[in-house]
Design a protein around this motif. Sequence first.
Motif, mmCIF file in Angstrom:
data_model
loop_
_atom_site.group_PDB
_atom_site.id
_atom_site.type_symbol
_atom_site.label_atom_id
_atom_site.label_comp_id
_atom_site.label_asym_id
_atom_site.label_seq_id
_atom_site.Cartn_x
_atom_site.Cartn_y
_atom_site.Cartn_z
ATOM 1 N N GLU A 174 3.098 6.536 -13.757
ATOM 2 C CA GLU A 174 4.451 7.118 -13.692
ATOM 3 C C GLU A 174 4.651 7.896 -12.396
ATOM 4 O O GLU A 174 5.744 7.919 -11.836
ATOM 5 C CB GLU A 174 4.699 8.077 -14.874
ATOM 6 N N ASP A 175 3.589 8.559 -11.931
ATOM 7 C CA ASP A 175 3.718 9.343 -10.701
ATOM 8 C C ASP A 175 3.624 8.477 -9.453
ATOM 9 O O ASP A 175 4.141 8.847 -8.398
ATOM 10 C CB ASP A 175 2.716 10.496 -10.690
ATOM 11 N N GLU A 176 2.976 7.307 -9.548
ATOM 12 C CA GLU A 176 3.044 6.344 -8.432
ATOM 13 C C GLU A 176 4.512 5.963 -8.236
ATOM 14 O O GLU A 176 5.018 5.981 -7.118
ATOM 15 C CB GLU A 176 2.220 5.079 -8.729
ATOM 16 N N ALA A 177 5.197 5.638 -9.329
ATOM 17 C CA ALA A 177 6.616 5.260 -9.246
ATOM 18 C C ALA A 177 7.462 6.426 -8.755
ATOM 19 O O ALA A 177 8.360 6.251 -7.925
ATOM 20 C CB ALA A 177 7.106 4.773 -10.611
ATOM 21 N N ASN A 209 0.814 -1.212 0.000
ATOM 22 C CA ASN A 209 0.000 0.000 0.000
ATOM 23 C C ASN A 209 0.849 1.265 0.000
ATOM 24 O O ASN A 209 0.859 2.015 -0.964
ATOM 25 C CB ASN A 209 -0.959 0.017 1.194
ATOM 26 N N HIS A 210 1.568 1.505 1.084
ATOM 27 C CA HIS A 210 2.281 2.772 1.222
ATOM 28 C C HIS A 210 3.404 2.964 0.210
ATOM 29 O O HIS A 210 3.712 4.095 -0.146
ATOM 30 C CB HIS A 210 2.834 2.931 2.634
ATOM 31 N N LEU A 211 4.006 1.905 -0.253
ATOM 32 C CA LEU A 211 5.093 2.053 -1.227
ATOM 33 C C LEU A 211 4.671 1.691 -2.647
ATOM 34 O O LEU A 211 5.505 1.545 -3.521
ATOM 35 C CB LEU A 211 6.306 1.214 -0.805
ATOM 36 N N ARG A 212 3.363 1.593 -2.875
ATOM 37 C CA ARG A 212 2.947 1.186 -4.209
ATOM 38 C C ARG A 212 1.705 1.906 -4.741
ATOM 39 O O ARG A 212 1.698 2.357 -5.862
ATOM 40 C CB ARG A 212 2.689 -0.317 -4.228
ATOM 41 N N ARG A 213 0.616 2.000 -3.943
ATOM 42 C CA ARG A 213 -0.670 2.420 -4.506
ATOM 43 C C ARG A 213 -1.316 3.557 -3.720
ATOM 44 O O ARG A 213 -1.629 3.401 -2.547
ATOM 45 C CB ARG A 213 -1.632 1.240 -4.524
#
Length: 195
Positions: free
Chosen positions: A123-126, A87-91
Amino acid sequence: MTIPERRPDDVPTDEARVDEALRLLCGVPVELHTAVKRLSRGSGVYAWWAAPSVFPDLPGLSNENVPSLRLLYLGRATSLRGRILRNHLRRSGSSTLRRTLAGLLASEGYRTTWTDRVVLVPEDEARLTTWMHTHLRLTWAENAEPATIETELVRRLHPPLNVHGVAPEHRQAAVVAAKNAYQTSSRPAEPPRAP
């Protein structure tokens, strides 16, 4: 083999559990690449830390062991590893922390779209994940009943990115505004009008 019977005085009180979690959460924050290797699948509470320069207008408790870091956010999880990694590091769709960070970093051009909710474009999630790895540190404390201690920890520590459970006088207007701006940044598509 017999299992010794637990006496009531062997069972930690809520106050003792809060104190132990507080001790661990206020320990030395670790970089995320290290944290992801150490996080267990157990339940517990976690705290995110950053240098004051990250969000200079927001207050935050200084870390006792690393005074150059201050508390930003506190949360709970039924699986620490799952909550942080998935969750916190992905979505952004399943992470209040990510949505709040994206709202606070709006001037850096984070873009959103509408799925069944407002989410960052891939791209902005990454890009946000990379930003988190660069700027944030993490501490955590395993606890079988994190919900019972999270409320007390938020009440005591006033993490600036938390809104729920924070007394009104400690709620940060800039954080509430950032969350609202993020939520209204994309809307569901309007249904086509009938001819």
